[in-house]
Design a protein around this motif. Structure first.
Motif, mmCIF file in Angstrom:
data_model
loop_
_atom_site.group_PDB
_atom_site.id
_atom_site.type_symbol
_atom_site.label_atom_id
_atom_site.label_comp_id
_atom_site.label_asym_id
_atom_site.label_seq_id
_atom_site.Cartn_x
_atom_site.Cartn_y
_atom_site.Cartn_z
ATOM 1 N N VAL A 135 -10.343 -1.188 8.267
ATOM 2 C CA VAL A 135 -10.191 -1.605 9.664
ATOM 3 C C VAL A 135 -11.514 -1.330 10.368
ATOM 4 N N ASP A 136 -12.120 -2.369 10.921
ATOM 5 C CA ASP A 136 -13.393 -2.250 11.642
ATOM 6 C C ASP A 136 -14.461 -1.506 10.839
ATOM 7 N N GLY A 137 -14.548 -1.794 9.547
ATOM 8 C CA GLY A 137 -15.575 -1.190 8.708
ATOM 9 C C GLY A 137 -15.291 0.225 8.245
ATOM 10 N N HIS A 138 -14.102 0.739 8.537
ATOM 11 C CA HIS A 138 -13.731 2.095 8.126
ATOM 12 C C HIS A 138 -12.480 2.037 7.253
ATOM 13 N N ARG A 139 -12.418 2.966 6.291
ATOM 14 C CA ARG A 139 -11.195 3.054 5.486
ATOM 15 C C ARG A 139 -10.062 3.520 6.393
ATOM 16 N N ALA A 140 -8.872 2.959 6.183
ATOM 17 C CA ALA A 140 -7.738 3.281 7.045
ATOM 18 C C ALA A 140 -6.448 3.244 6.245
ATOM 19 N N LYS A 141 -5.421 3.833 6.843
ATOM 20 C CA LYS A 141 -4.084 3.827 6.250
ATOM 21 C C LYS A 141 -3.139 3.177 7.257
ATOM 22 N N TYR A 142 -2.410 2.161 6.794
ATOM 23 C CA TYR A 142 -1.361 1.537 7.593
ATOM 24 C C TYR A 142 -0.041 2.185 7.218
ATOM 25 N N GLU A 143 0.814 2.413 8.193
ATOM 26 C CA GLU A 143 2.195 2.813 7.952
ATOM 27 C C GLU A 143 3.063 1.863 8.748
ATOM 28 N N SER A 144 4.156 1.402 8.150
ATOM 29 C CA SER A 144 5.012 0.438 8.823
ATOM 30 C C SER A 144 6.419 0.486 8.240
ATOM 31 N N TYR A 145 7.352 -0.135 8.958
ATOM 32 C CA TYR A 145 8.714 -0.287 8.462
ATOM 33 C C TYR A 145 8.880 -1.678 7.875
ATOM 34 N N TRP A 146 9.628 -1.757 6.786
ATOM 35 C CA TRP A 146 9.931 -3.006 6.102
ATOM 36 C C TRP A 146 11.443 -3.135 5.982
ATOM 37 N N CYS A 147 11.940 -4.351 6.081
ATOM 38 C CA CYS A 147 13.375 -4.628 5.957
ATOM 39 C C CYS A 147 13.568 -5.879 5.108
ATOM 40 N N TYR A 148 14.815 -6.135 4.789
ATOM 41 C CA TYR A 148 15.198 -7.366 4.111
ATOM 42 C C TYR A 148 15.928 -8.252 5.106
ATOM 43 N N ASP A 149 15.661 -9.569 5.042
ATOM 44 C CA ASP A 149 16.357 -10.500 5.927
ATOM 45 C C ASP A 149 17.665 -10.956 5.280
ATOM 46 N N ASP A 150 18.361 -11.888 5.934
ATOM 47 C CA ASP A 150 19.648 -12.377 5.416
ATOM 48 C C ASP A 150 19.519 -13.020 4.036
ATOM 49 N N GLY A 151 18.338 -13.564 3.729
ATOM 50 C CA GLY A 151 18.116 -14.202 2.431
ATOM 51 C C GLY A 151 17.609 -13.246 1.364
ATOM 52 N N GLY A 152 17.482 -11.942 1.698
ATOM 53 C CA GLY A 152 17.037 -10.959 0.724
ATOM 54 C C GLY A 152 15.529 -10.850 0.586
ATOM 55 N N ARG A 153 14.771 -11.487 1.513
ATOM 56 C CA ARG A 153 13.317 -11.414 1.469
ATOM 57 C C ARG A 153 12.815 -10.244 2.311
ATOM 58 N N LYS A 154 11.798 -9.532 1.787
ATOM 59 C CA LYS A 154 11.203 -8.406 2.519
ATOM 60 C C LYS A 154 10.305 -8.932 3.625
ATOM 61 N N TYR A 155 10.267 -8.196 4.737
ATOM 62 C CA TYR A 155 9.323 -8.517 5.811
ATOM 63 C C TYR A 155 8.955 -7.233 6.544
ATOM 64 N N GLU A 156 7.744 -7.247 7.097
ATOM 65 C CA GLU A 156 7.277 -6.116 7.894
ATOM 66 C C GLU A 156 7.844 -6.257 9.304
ATOM 67 N N VAL A 157 8.436 -5.195 9.797
ATOM 68 C CA VAL A 157 9.034 -5.209 11.131
ATOM 69 C C VAL A 157 7.924 -5.217 12.174
ATOM 70 N N GLU A 158 7.996 -6.134 13.116
ATOM 71 C CA GLU A 158 6.981 -6.242 14.169
ATOM 72 C C GLU A 158 6.919 -4.968 15.013
ATOM 73 N N ARG A 159 5.719 -4.632 15.451
ATOM 74 C CA ARG A 159 5.465 -3.506 16.349
ATOM 75 C C ARG A 159 5.865 -2.145 15.773
ATOM 76 N N THR A 160 5.813 -2.006 14.437
ATOM 77 C CA THR A 160 6.086 -0.683 13.839
ATOM 78 C C THR A 160 4.866 -0.153 13.099
ATOM 79 N N ARG A 161 3.808 -0.936 13.014
ATOM 80 C CA ARG A 161 2.634 -0.513 12.247
ATOM 81 C C ARG A 161 1.806 0.507 13.012
ATOM 82 N N ALA A 162 1.463 1.575 12.316
ATOM 83 C CA ALA A 162 0.555 2.593 12.839
ATOM 84 C C ALA A 162 -0.682 2.593 11.951
#
Length: 118
Positions: free
Chosen positions: A86-113
């Motif tokens: 991120v911006d030329g520096h090593r970084a760690k993302y943390e986020s929540y992931w869920c499954y939708d009605d079709g069983g596909r994984k997705y990253e939950v909006e506005r949960t990434r740190a």
């Protein structure tokens, strides 16, 4: 309180700001960066604490139980992390992931740190 302050002072005094550093656990609840003498180029894949950058890793194995989480709007939600740049520096993302009605994984909006990795 004094122990906390002295640990913070010790860890602050031991920080070394280099392009390639590793986190060292002092077994006191604090860490210090140590120069590895390795040149890491911005944008290139890297490995940190045994995890390769650019890939999401769940903290626990996601279990499919068909439990719906209202707060995240999906099923069987779990936390995951990824090392990246991120911006030329090593970084760690943390986020929540869920499954939708079709069983596909997705990253939950506005949960990434984002945390910078030294």
């Amino acid at each position: 309180m004094l122990k906390t302050i002295s640990i913070a002072a010790l860890s602050g005094a031991l920080f070394v700001s280099t392009p390639a550093a590793a986190q060292v656990d002092l077994d006191l609840g604090a860490g210090a960066d140590v120069d590895l003498g390795v040149d890491v180029r911005v944008g290139e894949p890297y490995t940190y604490r045994g995890y390769r950058s650019g890939r999401w890793y769940p903290y626990e194995d996601p279990r499919r139980r068909n439990v719906y989480y209202d707060q995240y709007g999906g099923y069987d939600c779990y936390r995951a992390f990824q090392y990246t740049w991120v911006d030329g520096h090593r970084a760690k993302y943390e986020s929540y992931w869920c499954y939708d009605d079709g069983g596909r994984k997705y990253e939950v909006e506005r949960t990434r740190a984002v945390v910078r990795v030294r």
